[in-house]
Design an enzyme around this catalytic site. Structure first.
Site, PDB file in Angstrom:
ATOM      1  N   ARG A   1       0.944  -1.040   0.030  1.00 33.02           N
ATOM      2  CA  ARG A   1      -0.156   0.013  -0.199  1.00 33.02           C
ATOM      3  C   ARG A   1       0.987   1.337   0.140  1.00 33.02           C
ATOM      4  O   ARG A   1       0.472   2.234  -0.474  1.00 33.02           O
ATOM      5  CB  ARG A   1      -0.971   0.098   1.137  1.00 33.02           C
ATOM      6  CG  ARG A   1      -1.959   1.076   1.197  1.00 33.02           C
ATOM      7  CD  ARG A   1      -3.183   0.575   1.926  1.00 33.02           C
ATOM      8  NE  ARG A   1      -3.984   1.870   1.973  1.00 33.02           N
ATOM      9  CZ  ARG A   1      -4.574   2.649   3.089  1.00 33.02           C
ATOM     10  NH1 ARG A   1      -3.747   2.462   4.040  1.00 33.02           N
ATOM     11  NH2 ARG A   1      -5.241   3.495   2.916  1.00 33.02           N
TER      12      ARG A   1
ATOM     13  N   HIS B   1       0.654   4.196  -2.876  1.00 32.20           N
ATOM     14  CA  HIS B   1       0.249   5.436  -2.442  1.00 32.20           C
ATOM     15  C   HIS B   1       1.351   6.386  -3.056  1.00 32.20           C
ATOM     16  O   HIS B   1       1.224   7.663  -3.355  1.00 32.20           O
ATOM     17  CB  HIS B   1       0.079   5.620  -0.918  1.00 32.20           C
ATOM     18  CG  HIS B   1      -1.420   5.261  -0.588  1.00 32.20           C
ATOM     19  ND1 HIS B   1      -2.084   5.791   0.341  1.00 32.20           N
ATOM     20  CD2 HIS B   1      -2.333   4.329  -1.221  1.00 32.20           C
ATOM     21  CE1 HIS B   1      -3.104   5.387   0.654  1.00 32.20           C
ATOM     22  NE2 HIS B   1      -3.330   4.434  -0.444  1.00 32.20           N
ATOM     23  N   ASP B   2       2.574   5.917  -2.780  1.00 34.52           N
ATOM     24  CA  ASP B   2       3.728   6.671  -3.427  1.00 34.52           C
ATOM     25  C   ASP B   2       3.482   6.943  -4.889  1.00 34.52           C
ATOM     26  O   ASP B   2       3.718   8.029  -5.309  1.00 34.52           O
ATOM     27  CB  ASP B   2       5.098   6.210  -3.087  1.00 34.52           C
ATOM     28  CG  ASP B   2       6.332   6.983  -3.408  1.00 34.52           C
ATOM     29  OD1 ASP B   2       6.061   8.094  -3.214  1.00 34.52           O
ATOM     30  OD2 ASP B   2       7.207   6.279  -4.043  1.00 34.52           O
TER      31      ASP B   2
ATOM     32  N   ASN C   1      -4.106   8.734   3.553  1.00 32.50           N
ATOM     33  CA  ASN C   1      -2.823   8.147   4.221  1.00 32.50           C
ATOM     34  C   ASN C   1      -3.317   7.100   5.384  1.00 32.50           C
ATOM     35  O   ASN C   1      -2.582   6.267   5.739  1.00 32.50           O
ATOM     36  CB  ASN C   1      -1.970   9.165   5.013  1.00 32.50           C
ATOM     37  CG  ASN C   1      -2.326   9.467   6.202  1.00 32.50           C
ATOM     38  OD1 ASN C   1      -3.207   8.893   6.805  1.00 32.50           O
ATOM     39  ND2 ASN C   1      -1.815  10.557   6.770  1.00 32.50           N
TER      40      ASN C   1
ATOM     41  N   HIS D   1      -5.316  -6.262  -2.856  1.00 37.23           N
ATOM     42  CA  HIS D   1      -6.094  -6.483  -1.781  1.00 37.23           C
ATOM     43  C   HIS D   1      -6.131  -7.933  -1.435  1.00 37.23           C
ATOM     44  O   HIS D   1      -6.787  -8.341  -0.582  1.00 37.23           O
ATOM     45  CB  HIS D   1      -7.438  -5.892  -2.269  1.00 37.23           C
ATOM     46  CG  HIS D   1      -7.402  -4.493  -2.103  1.00 37.23           C
ATOM     47  ND1 HIS D   1      -8.421  -3.648  -2.703  1.00 37.23           N
ATOM     48  CD2 HIS D   1      -6.371  -3.584  -1.741  1.00 37.23           C
ATOM     49  CE1 HIS D   1      -8.064  -2.247  -2.304  1.00 37.23           C
ATOM     50  NE2 HIS D   1      -6.893  -2.145  -2.083  1.00 37.23           N
TER      51      HIS D   1
ATOM     52  N   ASP E   1      -9.241 -10.083   1.811  1.00 36.66           N
ATOM     53  CA  ASP E   1      -9.243 -11.346   1.262  1.00 36.66           C
ATOM     54  C   ASP E   1      -9.828 -12.417   2.250  1.00 36.66           C
ATOM     55  O   ASP E   1      -8.809 -12.743   3.061  1.00 36.66           O
ATOM     56  CB  ASP E   1      -8.092 -11.724   0.423  1.00 36.66           C
ATOM     57  CG  ASP E   1      -8.218 -13.131  -0.127  1.00 36.66           C
ATOM     58  OD1 ASP E   1      -9.152 -13.742   0.029  1.00 36.66           O
ATOM     59  OD2 ASP E   1      -7.160 -13.518  -0.501  1.00 36.66           O
TER      60      ASP E   1
HETATM   61  C1  HEM Z   1      -9.006   1.993  -7.003  1.00 42.95           C
HETATM   62  C2  HEM Z   1      -7.921   1.577  -6.221  1.00 42.95           C
HETATM   63  C3  HEM Z   1      -7.783   1.173  -4.851  1.00 42.95           C
HETATM   64  C4  HEM Z   1      -8.654   2.026  -3.827  1.00 42.95           C
HETATM   65  C5  HEM Z   1      -9.878   2.659  -3.978  1.00 42.95           C
HETATM   66  C6  HEM Z   1      -7.926   1.308  -2.564  1.00 42.95           C
HETATM   67  C7  HEM Z   1      -8.730   1.627  -1.224  1.00 42.95           C
HETATM   68  C8  HEM Z   1      -8.098   0.864  -0.166  1.00 42.95           C
HETATM   69  C9  HEM Z   1      -8.726   1.065   1.260  1.00 42.95           C
HETATM   70  C10 HEM Z   1      -9.980   1.845   1.331  1.00 42.95           C
HETATM   71  C11 HEM Z   1      -7.948   0.229   2.071  1.00 42.95           C
HETATM   72  C12 HEM Z   1      -8.250   0.408   3.464  1.00 42.95           C
HETATM   73  C13 HEM Z   1      -7.387   1.210   4.239  1.00 42.95           C
HETATM   74  C14 HEM Z   1      -7.720   1.161   5.821  1.00 42.95           C
HETATM   75  O1  HEM Z   1      -8.667   0.905   6.084  1.00 42.95           O
HETATM   76  O2  HEM Z   1      -6.588   1.430   6.348  1.00 42.95           O
HETATM   77  C15 HEM Z   1      -7.029  -0.265   1.259  1.00 42.95           C
HETATM   78  C16 HEM Z   1      -5.832  -1.299   1.631  1.00 42.95           C
HETATM   79  C17 HEM Z   1      -5.009  -1.692   1.150  1.00 42.95           C
HETATM   80  N1  HEM Z   1      -4.736  -1.423  -0.326  1.00 42.95           N
HETATM   81 FE1  HEM Z   1      -5.827  -0.564  -1.506  1.00 42.95          FE
HETATM   82  N2  HEM Z   1      -7.077   0.576  -2.825  1.00 42.95           N
HETATM   83  C18 HEM Z   1      -6.763   0.677  -4.198  1.00 42.95           C
HETATM   84  C19 HEM Z   1      -5.791   0.153  -4.995  1.00 42.95           C
HETATM   85  C20 HEM Z   1      -4.560  -0.734  -4.251  1.00 42.95           C
HETATM   86  C21 HEM Z   1      -3.413  -0.934  -5.149  1.00 42.95           C
HETATM   87  C22 HEM Z   1      -3.176  -0.807  -6.519  1.00 42.95           C
HETATM   88  C23 HEM Z   1      -2.807  -1.608  -4.392  1.00 42.95           C
HETATM   89  C24 HEM Z   1      -1.345  -2.195  -4.398  1.00 42.95           C
HETATM   90  C25 HEM Z   1      -0.918  -2.863  -5.320  1.00 42.95           C
HETATM   91  C26 HEM Z   1      -3.406  -1.728  -2.917  1.00 42.95           C
HETATM   92  C27 HEM Z   1      -3.023  -2.306  -1.534  1.00 42.95           C
HETATM   93  C28 HEM Z   1      -3.680  -2.074  -0.613  1.00 42.95           C
HETATM   94  C29 HEM Z   1      -3.162  -3.126   0.541  1.00 42.95           C
HETATM   95  C30 HEM Z   1      -2.158  -4.068   0.746  1.00 42.95           C
HETATM   96  C31 HEM Z   1      -4.104  -2.650   1.609  1.00 42.95           C
HETATM   97  C32 HEM Z   1      -4.087  -3.345   2.968  1.00 42.95           C
HETATM   98  C33 HEM Z   1      -3.205  -2.413   4.052  1.00 42.95           C
HETATM   99  C34 HEM Z   1      -2.810  -3.089   5.339  1.00 42.95           C
HETATM  100  O3  HEM Z   1      -3.272  -3.943   5.693  1.00 42.95           O
HETATM  101  O4  HEM Z   1      -2.180  -2.165   5.966  1.00 42.95           O
HETATM  102  N3  HEM Z   1      -4.614  -0.944  -3.115  1.00 42.95           N
HETATM  103  N4  HEM Z   1      -7.065   0.019  -0.012  1.00 42.95           N
HETATM  104  C1  LIG Z   2       1.377   9.362   9.816  1.00 45.63           C
HETATM  105  C2  LIG Z   2       0.290  10.611   9.643  1.00 45.63           C
HETATM  106  O1  LIG Z   2       0.769  11.661   9.247  1.00 45.63           O
HETATM  107  N1  LIG Z   2      -0.998  10.170   9.601  1.00 45.63           N
HETATM  108  C3  LIG Z   2      -2.012  11.294   9.602  1.00 45.63           C
HETATM  109  C4  LIG Z   2      -2.912  10.736   8.467  1.00 45.63           C
HETATM  110  O2  LIG Z   2      -4.239  11.545   8.316  1.00 45.63           O
HETATM  111  C5  LIG Z   2      -4.821  11.841   9.389  1.00 45.63           C
HETATM  112  C6  LIG Z   2      -6.110  12.450   9.075  1.00 45.63           C
HETATM  113  O3  LIG Z   2      -5.967  13.576   8.080  1.00 45.63           O
HETATM  114  C7  LIG Z   2      -3.805  12.603  10.397  1.00 45.63           C
HETATM  115  O4  LIG Z   2      -4.665  12.841  11.682  1.00 45.63           O
HETATM  116  C8  LIG Z   2      -2.599  11.638  10.863  1.00 45.63           C
HETATM  117  O5  LIG Z   2      -1.889  12.380  11.609  1.00 45.63           O
END
Ligand code: HEM
Ligand SMILES: CC(=O)N[C@H]1CO[C@H](CO)[C@@H](O)[C@@H]1O
Ligand SMILES: *[C@@H]1O[C@H](CO)[C@@H](O)[C@H](O)[C@H]1NC(C)=O
Ligand SMILES: *[C@@H]1O[C@H](CO)[C@@H](O)[C@H](O)[C@H]1NC(C)=O
Ligand SMILES: *[C@@H]1O[C@H](CO)[C@@H](O)[C@H](O)[C@H]1NC(C)=O
Ligand SMILES: *[C@@H]1O[C@H](CO)[C@@H](O)[C@H](O)[C@H]1NC(C)=O
Ligand SMILES: *[C@@H]1O[C@H](CO)[C@@H](O)[C@H](O)[C@H]1NC(C)=O
Length: 328
Positions: free
Chosen positions: A66, A70-71, A95, A195, A247
């Site tokens: 992720r 994001h980067d 973030n 995901h 998943d």
């Molecule tokens: C339309 C594109 C995408 C959307 C809308 C999206 C949205 C999200 C959201 C809402 C989460 C949950 C974040 C949280 O609750 O903290 C998430 C988690 C995640 N996303 Fe995506 N994502 C997208 C594309 C991608 C891509 C391209 C990758 C990597 C190739 C990715 C990898 C991940 C991973 C690994 C997580 C889990 C993070 C964790 O467990 O710390 N996502 N994503």
């Molecule tokens: C690590 C970091 O900067 N987290 C920020 C992510 O965004 C939320 C909401 O804008 C901030 O409250 C966190 O500090």
């Protein structure tokens, strides 16, 4: 003749200007750091740090995936997400819970001690993510990571909010967001396969569980038994924002289970489920689920493509000394 030499002269001047004024722009390549760090093997150094972390905490795999995504989607893969300070990318709402910063710091510190000023933070993210994917999925997920990125020196929260896609996008909106970064529809389906590991906070799916489109009912595109399971983890009102796996077949293994879940209406985010419902993407989802398209080999290709979004190379940008701070 005159025209030719006139052209040649203009060309020569233009080339000279490019050399002297414009920063040089090389391409990414495999093994960019070979021979650039005296005895230090840069990729092996990063790999050992990722492996040590993985042995303690498998969730480093989703964290790095992720972080890399994001980067790359905000100002290109230039490590701008790592910059500390008020108003930088990492302070933007999307973030939420991006993790892995400390692992990048650890790799950077080790590389700076043996090979100062050479290895970019952006490349550390790309290398570490590849290593994490292989640890999480097995050797069939190996891909050759490209390197030679340089670090950016601008990081703005407003860029993050503008460029990161939302959790409820339609398939065509997701494709459009990826197309804006030079990625096509197949790449979109493959990369959302990230995901296959990790979690989402309940706040992203409460509407699907309790009040879809203001109906007061769950999303009809989600399996009712799955809704019930998720509701038990995600109460409608709760003081804490719990998390659920993305998943729910094989939550912490990199594999094609994510696509099988989508076909069973067990997609967690709306954007995930939409991939299986839209004619532009459902064929690819089915083929990845059945294995007639090989997720292990195609995911790496798509990751390499994502890792090349708007990169800085050559003399562009800088090699940060600390990944959290722009060099003076
Ligand atoms: C339309 C594109 C995408 C959307 C809308 C999206 C949205 C999200 C959201 C809402 C989460 C949950 C974040 C949280 O609750 O903290 C998430 C988690 C995640 N996303 Fe995506 N994502 C997208 C594309 C991608 C891509 C391209 C990758 C990597 C190739 C990715 C990898 C991940 C991973 C690994 C997580 C889990 C993070 C964790 O467990 O710390 N996502 N994503
Ligand atoms: C690590 C970091 O900067 N987290 C920020 C992510 O965004 C939320 C909401 O804008 C901030 O409250 C966190 O500090
Ligand atoms: C390589 O080693 C030499 C001698 O120790 C040192 O001066 C130089 O800075 C090193 N170069 C890199 C890239 O680490
Ligand atoms: C997307 O691009 C890849 C190469 O980068 C290519 O193999 C694939 O066929 C393309 N898919 C579509 C739908 O254009
Ligand atoms: C929910 O609302 C969106 C946007 O208003 C609409 O496109 C979609 O078809 C609706 N879905 C369902 C299942 O009602
Ligand atoms: C994809 O969805 C469309 C529209 O719902 C449907 O007509 C088509 O048969 C589906 N394709 C596959 C491969 O399931
Ligand atoms: C930021 O990077 C640009 C080129 O990408 C460069 O011109 C500028 O001098 C850099 N600024 C700092 C503070 O490094």
């Amino acid at each position: 003749m005159a025209a030719t030499s006139g052209f040649a002269a203009v060309f020569a001047i233009a080339s000279l200007l490019c050399l002297t004024i414009a920063p040089t722009r090389g391409a990414l390549q495999a093994g960019f750091y070979k021979g650039k760090c005296n005895g230090t093997d840069v990729e092996a150094t990063v790999k050992s740090i990722v492996a040590a972390r993985f042995a303690q905490d498998r969730s480093i795999v989703p964290a790095l995936l992720r972080l890399h995504f994001h980067d790359c989607f905000v100002r290109g893969c230039d490590a701008s997400i790592l910059i500390d300070g008020s108003g930088t990318e990492k302070t933007a709402p999307p973030n939420l819970s991006v993790r892995g910063y400390d692992l990048v710091d650890q790799a950077k510190a080790q590389l700076e001690s043996t090979c100062p000023g050479v290895v970019s933070c952006a490349d550390i993210i790309a290398i570490a993510t590849r290593d994490a994917v292989v640890l999480g999925g097995g050797t069939q997920y190996t891909y050759v990571v490209q390197t030679g990125r340089r670090d950016g020196n601008i990081s703005l929260a407003s860029d993050a909010s503008a460029n990161l896609p939302g959790a409820s996008l339609s398939a065509s909106q997701a494709i459009a967001a990826f197309r804006a970064k030079g990625l096509n529809a197949s790449d979109t389906v493959l990369l959302l396969g990230g995901h296959t590991v990790g979690i989402t906070h309940c706040s992203f799916i409460l509407n699907r569980l309790y009040n879809y489109n203001g109906s007061g009912k769950p999303d009809p595109d989600m399996d009712p038994a799955f809704v019930a399971m998720l509701k038990s983890r995600c109460p409608q009102t709760s003081a804490v924002d719990n998390s659920v796996f993305l998943d729910n077949g094989t939550p912490s293994t990199v594999d094609n289970s994510y696509y099988k879940q989508l076909l069973a209406k067990r997609g967690v985010l709306k954007v995930d489920q939409n991939l299986a419902m839209d004619a532009a993407t459902n064929g690819t989802v089915k083929s990845l689920a059945s294995g007639s398209l090989s997720f292990p080999s195609l995911f790496g290709n798509a990751m390499v493509k994502m890792g090349s979004i708007q990169v800085l190379t050559g003399t562009q940008g800088q090699i940060r000394k600390s990944c959290r701070v722009v060099n003076k």
